[in-house]
Structure formats: C-alpha cells, structure tokens
Design an enzyme around this catalytic site. Structure first.
Site, mmCIF file in Angstrom:
data_model
loop_
_atom_site.group_PDB
_atom_site.id
_atom_site.type_symbol
_atom_site.label_atom_id
_atom_site.label_comp_id
_atom_site.label_asym_id
_atom_site.label_seq_id
_atom_site.Cartn_x
_atom_site.Cartn_y
_atom_site.Cartn_z
ATOM 1 N N GLU A 97 0.854 -1.196 0.000
ATOM 2 C CA GLU A 97 0.000 0.000 0.000
ATOM 3 C C GLU A 97 0.885 1.239 0.000
ATOM 4 O O GLU A 97 1.899 1.282 0.702
ATOM 5 C CB GLU A 97 -0.885 0.034 1.256
ATOM 6 C CG GLU A 97 -1.736 1.312 1.319
ATOM 7 C CD GLU A 97 -2.453 1.492 2.659
ATOM 8 O OE1 GLU A 97 -3.513 0.885 2.833
ATOM 9 O OE2 GLU A 97 -1.923 2.244 3.512
ATOM 10 N N ARG B 68 -16.032 2.915 3.958
ATOM 11 C CA ARG B 68 -16.905 3.981 4.442
ATOM 12 C C ARG B 68 -16.109 5.249 4.694
ATOM 13 O O ARG B 68 -16.555 6.354 4.378
ATOM 14 C CB ARG B 68 -17.590 3.546 5.744
ATOM 15 C CG ARG B 68 -18.620 4.551 6.222
ATOM 16 C CD ARG B 68 -18.980 4.353 7.673
ATOM 17 N NE ARG B 68 -17.864 4.681 8.551
ATOM 18 C CZ ARG B 68 -17.904 4.621 9.872
ATOM 19 N NH1 ARG B 68 -19.000 4.208 10.470
ATOM 20 N NH2 ARG B 68 -16.853 4.950 10.608
ATOM 21 N N ALA C 103 -20.099 0.955 4.215
ATOM 22 C CA ALA C 103 -19.379 0.464 3.031
ATOM 23 C C ALA C 103 -20.218 -0.533 2.242
ATOM 24 O O ALA C 103 -20.119 -0.591 1.009
ATOM 25 C CB ALA C 103 -18.056 -0.163 3.459
HETATM 26 P P1 FAD Z 1 -18.022 -0.197 7.335
HETATM 27 O O1 FAD Z 1 -17.839 -1.541 6.752
HETATM 28 O O2 FAD Z 1 -19.176 0.607 6.884
HETATM 29 O O3 FAD Z 1 -18.066 -0.388 8.932
HETATM 30 C C1 FAD Z 1 -17.989 0.734 9.812
HETATM 31 C C2 FAD Z 1 -18.659 0.392 11.129
HETATM 32 O O4 FAD Z 1 -20.062 0.273 10.916
HETATM 33 C C3 FAD Z 1 -18.236 -0.954 11.712
HETATM 34 O O5 FAD Z 1 -18.202 -0.830 13.111
HETATM 35 C C4 FAD Z 1 -19.347 -1.920 11.280
HETATM 36 O O6 FAD Z 1 -19.493 -3.010 12.162
HETATM 37 C C5 FAD Z 1 -20.555 -0.990 11.344
HETATM 38 N N1 FAD Z 1 -21.649 -1.354 10.419
HETATM 39 C C6 FAD Z 1 -21.549 -1.787 9.159
HETATM 40 N N2 FAD Z 1 -22.777 -1.975 8.630
HETATM 41 C C7 FAD Z 1 -23.673 -1.631 9.593
HETATM 42 C C8 FAD Z 1 -25.110 -1.607 9.674
HETATM 43 N N3 FAD Z 1 -25.871 -1.966 8.639
HETATM 44 N N4 FAD Z 1 -25.678 -1.191 10.833
HETATM 45 C C9 FAD Z 1 -24.915 -0.818 11.893
HETATM 46 N N5 FAD Z 1 -23.559 -0.839 11.884
HETATM 47 C C10 FAD Z 1 -22.950 -1.230 10.747
HETATM 48 N N6 FAD Z 1 -9.771 5.317 5.355
HETATM 49 C C11 FAD Z 1 -9.623 6.342 4.481
HETATM 50 O O7 FAD Z 1 -10.099 7.451 4.738
HETATM 51 N N7 FAD Z 1 -8.942 6.162 3.293
HETATM 52 C C12 FAD Z 1 -8.381 4.978 2.944
HETATM 53 O O8 FAD Z 1 -7.787 4.855 1.875
HETATM 54 C C13 FAD Z 1 -8.521 3.882 3.853
HETATM 55 N N8 FAD Z 1 -8.010 2.655 3.560
HETATM 56 C C14 FAD Z 1 -8.232 1.602 4.413
HETATM 57 C C15 FAD Z 1 -7.749 0.332 4.063
HETATM 58 C C16 FAD Z 1 -7.956 -0.755 4.903
HETATM 59 C C17 FAD Z 1 -7.454 -2.124 4.503
HETATM 60 C C18 FAD Z 1 -8.640 -0.576 6.135
HETATM 61 C C19 FAD Z 1 -8.841 -1.741 7.071
HETATM 62 C C20 FAD Z 1 -9.117 0.682 6.494
HETATM 63 C C21 FAD Z 1 -8.933 1.787 5.641
HETATM 64 N N9 FAD Z 1 -9.415 3.046 5.948
HETATM 65 C C22 FAD Z 1 -9.245 4.101 5.073
HETATM 66 C C23 FAD Z 1 -10.101 3.299 7.226
HETATM 67 C C24 FAD Z 1 -11.638 3.087 7.128
HETATM 68 O O9 FAD Z 1 -12.198 4.070 6.300
HETATM 69 C C25 FAD Z 1 -12.186 3.170 8.562
HETATM 70 O O10 FAD Z 1 -11.754 2.084 9.317
HETATM 71 C C26 FAD Z 1 -13.692 3.387 8.685
HETATM 72 O O11 FAD Z 1 -13.972 3.806 10.009
HETATM 73 C C27 FAD Z 1 -14.535 2.138 8.413
HETATM 74 O O12 FAD Z 1 -14.540 1.816 7.087
HETATM 75 P P2 FAD Z 1 -15.252 0.453 6.587
HETATM 76 O O13 FAD Z 1 -15.253 0.478 5.132
HETATM 77 O O14 FAD Z 1 -14.681 -0.713 7.276
HETATM 78 O O15 FAD Z 1 -16.757 0.715 7.144
#
Ligand code: FAD
Length: 289
Positions: free
Chosen positions: A16, A107, A122
C-alpha cells in the site's frame, strides 16, 4: 487485471502507498511505486484521503500511472461518507478511463464535514459499485480485532458478511501486531460463512510514537513482545525502525506458514521497508526468487 483473478490462482504479495502531501504528489507517488515495483508485488494499492490528509484528488490518477508506467496491477481506495452517488460515479469514470479495474470500497472515518449523503456504510457502496460498474473487482476492509465503533467482534463480522453478500470480491485486513488474533478472526469468519479471500495487512512500525498513535487510531493491541523490542531499542530512532521491520518480517513469515490468501504490506511509502518484507518472504519460500 482483476485482483480476484490473481487471488484465484495464487497466494498474493502486495503493497500500500498513500499519495504524498505537498507539491507534485502524482510524480512522487509514481516514483515510489516505480521503486516498489522492482519487488514484483501482485498489486499496489493507493489510499484515498487516509488519516485525514484530505489527499484524494490524485488517487485514481496515481493508480492509473502505476499500471501504465510499471505494469503492476493497482487497487484504488474509495471512501463514501460525505459523497453522493454522482461523486462515486464520477470517480468510477476516472478509474474506467485510466484502465483501473480494482477498487477498495470503504466507508471512511467519521469527521466533521463528512456526513452521510447517499452512503452510511461500506456495504451500500459495494452494492452500488456492483450494480453500476460490474466490470470492477471490489475489495472491502475487515478488522481482526473488530472495528473501533463495533459493539463486539461478532457484530462486526455479521456486518462483514453483509459486505460479502453485497458482492465484495475480497477483503483486506486492518493492521495488527498479534497473529493469534488474526487466526481466531479467520476461524470466526469461516463460522459466519465468509468465503471470499482475506488478504492480511501488516505494517512495520517505524517508531514508538507511531505505534502508540496506531493503537489509538485503529485499536490494535500491542503485545508484550513489541514493547520489549522497543524498550531494547531505547531512544534511538534507527533502532526503533529496525525493530519494526524485524517484527513485521517475523509476523509475515508466521502468516505465510499458516496458509493465508495474501500478504499486504502497509509500506508507509518506504521502498526499503517494502523490499525487506520481500526478502523475508523469499527466505521462507512464500515467494519465489
Ligand atoms: P463499514 O464496513 O461501513 O463499517 C464501519 C462500522 O459500521 C463498523 O463498526 C461496522 O461493524 C458498522 N456497520 C456496518 N454496517 C452496519 C449496519 N448496517 N448497521 C450498523 N452498523 C454497521 N480510510 C480512508 O479514509 N482512506 C483509505 O484509503 C482507507 N483505507 C483503508 C484500508 C484498509 C485495509 C482498512 C482496514 C481501512 C482503511 N481506511 C481508510 C479506514 C476506514 O475508512 C475506517 O476504518 C472506517 O472507520 C470504516 O470503514 P469500513 O469500510 O470498514 O466501514
């Protein structure tokens, strides 16, 4: 090249990078990616405004240049909090025009000015991408220790299953420093019928300060083994960074021996760090020479 096709035929190795701040970020990022390509990763991912840098304007352009200039497959990150469907579609258009076929659907962290417009989680972004751009291979994030906002690891894994059901093709883990936590998470994913490949993200820590910051921003547990090494390194920055590379290489060798789908290195834009991980994985036979 789609990442799901690569994962279908081999265990992968990837890096990355994040778009550097300041002047000429595209050139800097392209030059970092060029150096890293010499280590023959299966892909290089490019973050999208990670860590609140606000630096997302060039993610698609950098991902495209990596492929054009180095021949290495790229993965462009995309966050959806604060974005409308039109914003997402415009970004997807840039990926299509730049020949990028892989996106990591995220997200993003909650922050002022990043309110929900069309996407709250997400999963909704994954579904939108699958509905509107079926040519894209869509990855998603997962958290071996549970996402910081999740009430429990089990609840987080239930939401992870929803990302798979929405069409996610593969997963990339948050960084962690204790492999046992990942092995337990992997077993819990099997029980939850999560079947898509899980590539494991490992970050060589660079200093005591940095690992402390990581522990607070992503909730990673710092095991006693790491604390002892940092204590032995004392105040010397070079010794702390060396301890980080050595520890990450040990983690990677152990993961390789335990049959992971892929290993992804959070390189912190440091080609030398990325190279050290390749050497370690060659020595243990995970990668060929
Ligand atoms: P989600 O999958 O939406 O989850 C977020 C939270 O919501 C979790 O606690 C989940 O359990 C909960 N949730 C999901 N669906 C529901 C529902 N239907 N009802 C209630 N709760 C729910 N951030 C950046 O800004 N830029 C980047 O480039 C970036 N790259 C990343 C790469 C990796 C590999 C990782 C692991 C993280 C990265 N992040 C990045 C950070 C990421 O954006 C954060 O961790 C963010 O807070 C969560 O993103 P997510 O896509 O996992 O969210």
């Amino acid at each position: 090249m789609r990442i799901d096709s690569i994962l279908a035929r081999k265990q992968t190795f990837s890096f990355e990078i994040f778009p550097p701040r300041g002047e000429l970020p595209v050139e800097q990022a392209a030059s970092i990616a060029g150096e890293m390509s010499a280590d023959k990763p299966d892909w290089i991912s490019v973050t999208f405004s990670a860590g609140g840098t606000g630096n997302s304007a060039n993610t698609a352009a950098i991902a495209s240049r990596i492929q054009d200039e180095t021949g290495t497959c790229s993965l462009a990150h995309l966050t959806c909090l604060g974005s409308s469907r039109d914003d997402v579609d415009e970004y997807v258009g840039k990926l299509r025009d730049g020949g990028v076929h892989n996106v990591l659907a995220l997200r993003g962290d909650r922050a002022p000015g990043r309110e929900v417009i069309d996407f709250a989680y997400a999963t909704q972004l994954v579904r939108h991408l699958k509905d509107t751009a079926p040519w894209l291979c869509v990855g998603a994030a997962c958290y071996p220790e549970g996402h910081l906002e999740a009430p429990s690891l089990i609840a987080d894994i239930e939401h992870l299953k929803e990302k798979q059901d929405a069409g996610a093709d593969f997963l990339v883990t948050q960084l962690f420093f204790d492999n046992e936590l990942f092995y337990r998470f992997r077993e819990a994913c099997v029980r939850a019928r999560i079947k898509i490949p899980i590539t494991v993200g490992i970050m060589p820590f660079t200093s005591t300060k940095q690992i402390q910051r990581m522990a607070f921003t992503c909730g990673a547990t710092i095991p006693a083994a790491v604390i002892k090494r940092l204590a032995a390194a004392g105040d010397d920055p070079a010794s702390q960074a060396q301890a980080g590379i050595e520890y990450a290489c040990e983690q990677l060798r152990d993961l390789a021996a335990n049959g992971v789908d892929g290993l992804h290195v959070y390189s912190m834009n440091k080609p030398a760090v990325a190279h050290a991980t390749r050497v370690a994985l060659q020595e243990c036979g995970y990668l060929g020479t």
